[in-house]
Design an enzyme around this catalytic site. Structure first.
Site, PDB file in Angstrom:
ATOM      1  N   GLY A  88       0.907  -1.173   0.073  1.00 10.08           N
ATOM      2  CA  GLY A  88       0.033   0.170  -0.027  1.00 10.08           C
ATOM      3  C   GLY A  88       1.011   1.287   0.031  1.00 10.08           C
ATOM      4  N   GLY A  89       1.948   1.210   0.842  1.00 12.84           N
ATOM      5  CA  GLY A  89       2.871   2.253   0.849  1.00 12.84           C
ATOM      6  C   GLY A  89       3.803   1.952   1.883  1.00 12.84           C
ATOM      7  N   MET A  90       4.970   3.051   1.513  1.00 12.19           N
ATOM      8  CA  MET A  90       6.490   2.596   2.212  1.00 12.19           C
ATOM      9  C   MET A  90       6.839   4.053   2.720  1.00 12.19           C
ATOM     10  SD  MET A  90       8.259   0.468   3.833  1.00 12.19           S
ATOM     11  CE  MET A  90       9.751   0.935   4.999  1.00 12.19           C
ATOM     12  N   GLU A  91       7.141   4.183   3.945  1.00 13.67           N
ATOM     13  CA  GLU A  91       7.650   5.471   4.409  1.00 13.67           C
ATOM     14  C   GLU A  91       9.124   5.831   4.210  1.00 13.67           C
ATOM     15  OE1 GLU A  91       7.764   2.427   7.941  1.00 13.67           O
ATOM     16  OE2 GLU A  91       6.474   2.724   6.072  1.00 13.67           O
ATOM     17  N   HIS A 110      -0.655   8.568   7.242  1.00 11.81           N
ATOM     18  CA  HIS A 110      -0.050   7.662   7.632  1.00 11.81           C
ATOM     19  C   HIS A 110       1.480   7.583   7.409  1.00 11.81           C
ATOM     20  CE1 HIS A 110       0.379   3.547   9.976  1.00 11.81           C
ATOM     21  NE2 HIS A 110       1.141   3.483   9.148  1.00 11.81           N
ATOM     22  N   GLU A 111       1.682   7.470   6.411  1.00  4.06           N
ATOM     23  CA  GLU A 111       3.142   7.647   5.707  1.00  4.06           C
ATOM     24  C   GLU A 111       4.074   8.850   6.069  1.00  4.06           C
ATOM     25  OE1 GLU A 111       4.298   4.951   4.947  1.00  4.06           O
ATOM     26  OE2 GLU A 111       2.436   4.027   4.467  1.00  4.06           O
ATOM     27  N   HIS A 133       5.052   8.565   9.774  1.00  2.00           N
ATOM     28  CA  HIS A 133       6.304   7.941   9.964  1.00  2.00           C
ATOM     29  C   HIS A 133       7.557   8.857   9.711  1.00  2.00           C
ATOM     30  CE1 HIS A 133       5.480   3.878  10.440  1.00  2.00           C
ATOM     31  NE2 HIS A 133       4.536   3.827   9.318  1.00  2.00           N
TER      32      HIS A 133
END
Length: 856
Positions: free
Chosen positions: A506-509, A533-534, A537
């Site tokens: 979904g996503g990566m910070e 959310h990201e 982070h």
């Protein structure tokens, strides 16, 4: 504590050479050496200090000037300057007395003292205004001393030359006589000295008694009358280690050596799907050791290891097995290195197609013309990208030079992108220490568009307009909101990268460059929570990092909290609570599906031999971790008080790796009344229970503010299920104006029903056509599950289309499982869809689906 003695060559230190009254130049010797005389404690008498000066002057006969404090600032000690002046001048050394604290604190007779020069402040103990001071020059030097600024009074009296300094403000000088008069009016030296000395002694005794410490070990005769030093209490026994003794997911000896910087040179070859690489590691020894152990992978080939500093030699190395997700390389050092030793290693290697390195064929991209590659280091996959201490306990800066084929762009998460004039070469630098899993690389046909003053969105050309429309003008608002809540965003830029449709996550910070699935491009900006959310982070995870993945909640639980706080500010408390209710429902489904008494359900997972960090990706660290953070917020007295704690927490632990006990201990330090109350042992809410019990969270926050959104969705789902619900007769079933998360919540409630009446899904489709026609991936996913669960064959083409247009693992594998669990028709559809789309899938998703189909 130091007292400097200045030494110069045999030439004079300063030789003015003025050509006229208004301009000139000063000739300085081309070298000047400084000897610093260190006065070691304890000091028993002034003779010890005098002898030290004699020894230095005897051993350094070329010393010409000595600068001596009258009262030392950092230790409040009165130096025996009368004797030291004699010692120095008898050897031909001029003496400059730095009397910053002396006027008003000591009685002075500068002529009798006999120094060559004396400088003292009047704005300290004479109570004059700032900028007021005195300079006394022995008469024998008056002809040789000139001010640095030459003005109209050149060649006139010494006083005139120093007092007429161009545009200098002389007001502080004119105020000095009034200050001296005030000093005399309030009692003069004797009365002031008596009052200040008694006050000082009382305060020092109070501090010594409270802290159980002592004052500076010097003779009473050398103590300053108005200033004193008391030792601070030793708190070392209260300090908790920030890094646990063992991270089971790494083979590296990270507790023996520290890698402070990694410099990467990467040559990306799409024709062979290889990265020809070298790395330079800057290493500091923390303990004595004879070897360096790094994490690596069986898809990565190490060619050579060379020590480059302080010696240059090739080193022997061995590759050994470690776990199912990695290997270790043991590098033999030429000799035993001791703590504090620093050196560099250079490693040549080739990485290929390990779990952390993904090569996409053109068919797997949005453009379908050029290949694409990206790395994904979380949680421990970067050992397939480059040999490293692959643990979140390690923090390091990095730099990289990336060579790519013509027509490709390279991106990395770095706060500095260095311009490189070599064709097809990109350079990056990260100045802040980060954990290795956050170092990632992307290469493809990638372009960008501005979406804010600190932000760009990057993606393939045919997705750029859609991505820009989704995020333009939104990111800066989110960033500013997060800064207001958690403190300054220190990383500089904040860019987004929308990856190809086959991207499985979904996503990566990644710092400065968040990775996102294209599934978030809903066209109506309705799926911003992932970006919330990201971005969070950037503080929780990237800046303060869990020491091991056994406590992933330190990253994800705090980020979930931050995401929902941002949502509360920007979308309202009701939507934030609705999102939290959905999260708790997801947590409950996890417990229902997997059982409660599992090690993986603890916020602090117990070490086991087969611990795999990849298993922590589940609702536990996110939602159970969120509940713990909300419990701390509750104890703090609400989010306003808690966010002050969070900003202090970030400031204390930034760029460090911590464990859960560190956080809870600091919480008690910040709120000491809770430590006195032993809140950590409150029955049923014990901190130990929070971390080590696999069960349901001991505390769930009050989410009733979301009832205006959750209740209508629950009632509507119950109505469609044919259930009698209180208040349903007065309820409107119109969802036209519902926010998207309320629609998603309604679909979740339908999915949770054991059984819906026959024909219900078709009726819902007719009543709410916008659901089945939605381009929102979260809605499409849930509607597809309902379609398959209730055999709504009319909408099977939409299910197939959804599976073929994206490759997110959290959507794909549940839908294939639903098809396999369904009828013969859906099982056949599962095989057909897989055959038509498997070449577009990420290899990990393809393996999951193949495994599911092989069992059907």
């Amino acid at each position: 504590m130091t007292s400097p003695i200045r030494q110069q060559p045999m030439r004079r230190a300063i030789k003015p050479d003025y050509h006229d009254n208004y301009s000139g130049r000063a000739a300085f010797p081309n070298q000047m050496f400084v000897i610093r005389l260190v006065l070691k404690l304890p000091i028993n008498n002034k003779e010890e200090i005098i002898q030290q000066y004699i020894d230095v002057l005897e051993n350094n006969p070329s010393v010409k000037v000595a600068v001596i404090d009258h009262i030392t600032s950092s230790s409040a000690m009165v130096m025996p300057i009368k004797e030291l002046i004699v010692v120095c001048q008898s050897r031909g050394v001029q003496v400059v007395i730095d009397g910053a604290h002396a006027p008003g604190q000591l009685q002075l007779n500068l002529e009798k003292l006999g120094a060559d020069y004396y400088i003292g402040n009047l704005h300290k103990w004479v109570f004059a205004v700032r900028g007021s001071a005195l300079l006394w020059i022995h008469p024998k030097h008056c002809e040789s001393i000139k001010p640095l600024i030459t003005s109209l009074c050149y060649r006139q009296s010494l006083f005139d030359q120093f007092s007429s300094q161009g545009t200098r403000d002389s007001t502080p000088y004119f105020c000095a006589p009034a200050a001296i008069q005030f000093y005399e009016d309030i009692g003069g030296f004797e009365e002031i000295a008596k009052y200040n000395t008694e006050l000082l002694l009382w305060a020092m005794e109070l501090l010594k008694e409270s802290w159980k410490t002592e004052s500076l070990p010097i003779p009473d005769s050398m103590r300053a009358p108005f200033m004193g030093i008391v030792a601070l209490p030793d708190t070392s026994d209260k300090e908790k280690p920030l890094v646990p003794t063992m991270d089971p997911s790494t083979a590296s000896n990270y507790d023996d050596i520290q890698i402070s910087h990694v410099d990467l040179s990467l040559d990306v070859r799409f024709d062979t799907k290889r990265i020809l690489s070298s790395e330079r590691l800057d290493i500091k020894l923390l303990k004595s050791c004879k070897e360096i152990i790094l994490d690596t992978h069986n898809t990565l080939t190490i060619h050579s290891v060379i020590a480059t500093k302080p010696i240059h030699c090739e080193l022997k190395f061995k590759i050994k097995p470690f776990t199912s997700y990695g290997e270790m390389v043991q590098i033999e050092l030429p000799s035993t290195f001791e703590p504090g030793d620093e050196f560099q290693l250079s490693i040549d290697f080739t990485s290929s197609d390990g779990t952390g390195v993904t090569w996409l064929d053109p068919v797997q991209t949005a453009g379908k013309e050029l290949p694409y590659m990206f790395t994904s280091g979380w949680p421990v996959r970067n050992r397939a990208f480059f040999p490293i201490q692959d643990t979140p306990s390690a923090k390091m800066t990095y730099s990289a030079r990336v060579k790519v084929p013509p027509g490709f762009t390279a991106l990395m998460g770095a706060n500095e992108w260095i311009e490189n004039h070599t064709p097809n070469v990109f350079e990056f630098k990260m100045a802040f220490p980060i954990a290795p899993y956050l170092i990632n690389l992307v290469v493809g046909d990638i372009v960008s568009a501005e979406i804010g003053p600190r932000s760009k969105v990057w993606t393939e050309p045919n997705m750029l307009s859609k991505a820009k429309a989704e995020y333009d003008g939104e990111i800066e608002t989110i960033l500013c909101t997060a800064e207001h809540l958690f403190g300054p965003y220190i990383w500089g830029k904040y860019d987004l990268l929308v990856l190809p449709p086959s991207y499985p996550f979904g996503g990566m910070e990644i710092p400065c460059l968040t990775f996102l699935t294209p599934c978030l491009l809903s066209g109506d900006k309705s799926l911003m929570s992932t970006v919330y959310h990201e971005i969070t982070h950037s503080w929780f995870g990237n800046m303060v990092t869990p020491a091991t993945w056994k406590e992933c909640w330190i990253s994800e639980g705090f980020a979930r909290y931050g995401e929902r706080r941002i949502m509360m500010v920007l979308n309202g408390e009701a939507e934030s609570c609705l999102e939290s209710v959905s999260g708790l429902s997801n947590l409950q489904r996890h417990y229902n599906a997997n059982g409660e008494d599992l090690n993986i359900n603890c916020l602090k997972i117990n070490s086991t031999k087969d611990f795999d960090p990849n298993d922590v990706y589940c609702p536990i660290p996110y939602e159970k971790g969120y509940c713990l953070v909300r419990y701390l917020e509750h104890l703090a007295g609400g989010y306003e008080h808690f966010e002050k704690f969070l900003r202090a927490y970030i400031d204390k632990f930034k760029f460090k790796s911590v464990n859960g006990q560190d956080i809870l201990d600091y919480f008690l330090d910040y709120f000491p009344h809770y430590r006195r109350q032993e809140i950590e042992n409150r029955k049923d809410y014990e901190f130990d229970k929070w971390l080590n019990n696999p069960g349901w969270p001991p505390y769930v926050p009050d989410l009733s503010a979301g009832n205006d959104l959750t209740k209508p969705a629950e009632i509507l789902a119950a109505m469609w299920a044919g259930e009698e619900t209180q208040g349903s007769t007065k309820f409107s079933n119109d969802i036209t104006n519902w926010p998207i998360y309320q629609v998603i919540f309604f679909l979740d409630k339908l999915l949770a029903k054991l059984k819906l009446p026959d024909g219900t899904i078709q009726q819902i489709n007719e009543k709410y056509p916008t659901i089945s026609q939605s381009q929102n991936a979260e809605v499409r996913f849930r509607w597809s599950l309902l379609t398959l669960k209730y055999s709504f064959t009319e909408d099977y083409p939409n299910v197939r289309n959804f599976l073929e247009c994206q490759g997110k693992q959290l959507y794909t594998t549940p839908l294939y499982q639903a098809m396999i669990d369904g009828s013969d028709v859906t099982r056949k559809m599962a095989h057909d869809v897989f055959e038509s789309s498997k070449e577009k899938m990420h290899f990990t998703v393809r393996r999951y689906v193949e495994d599911l189909l092989s069992k059907s």
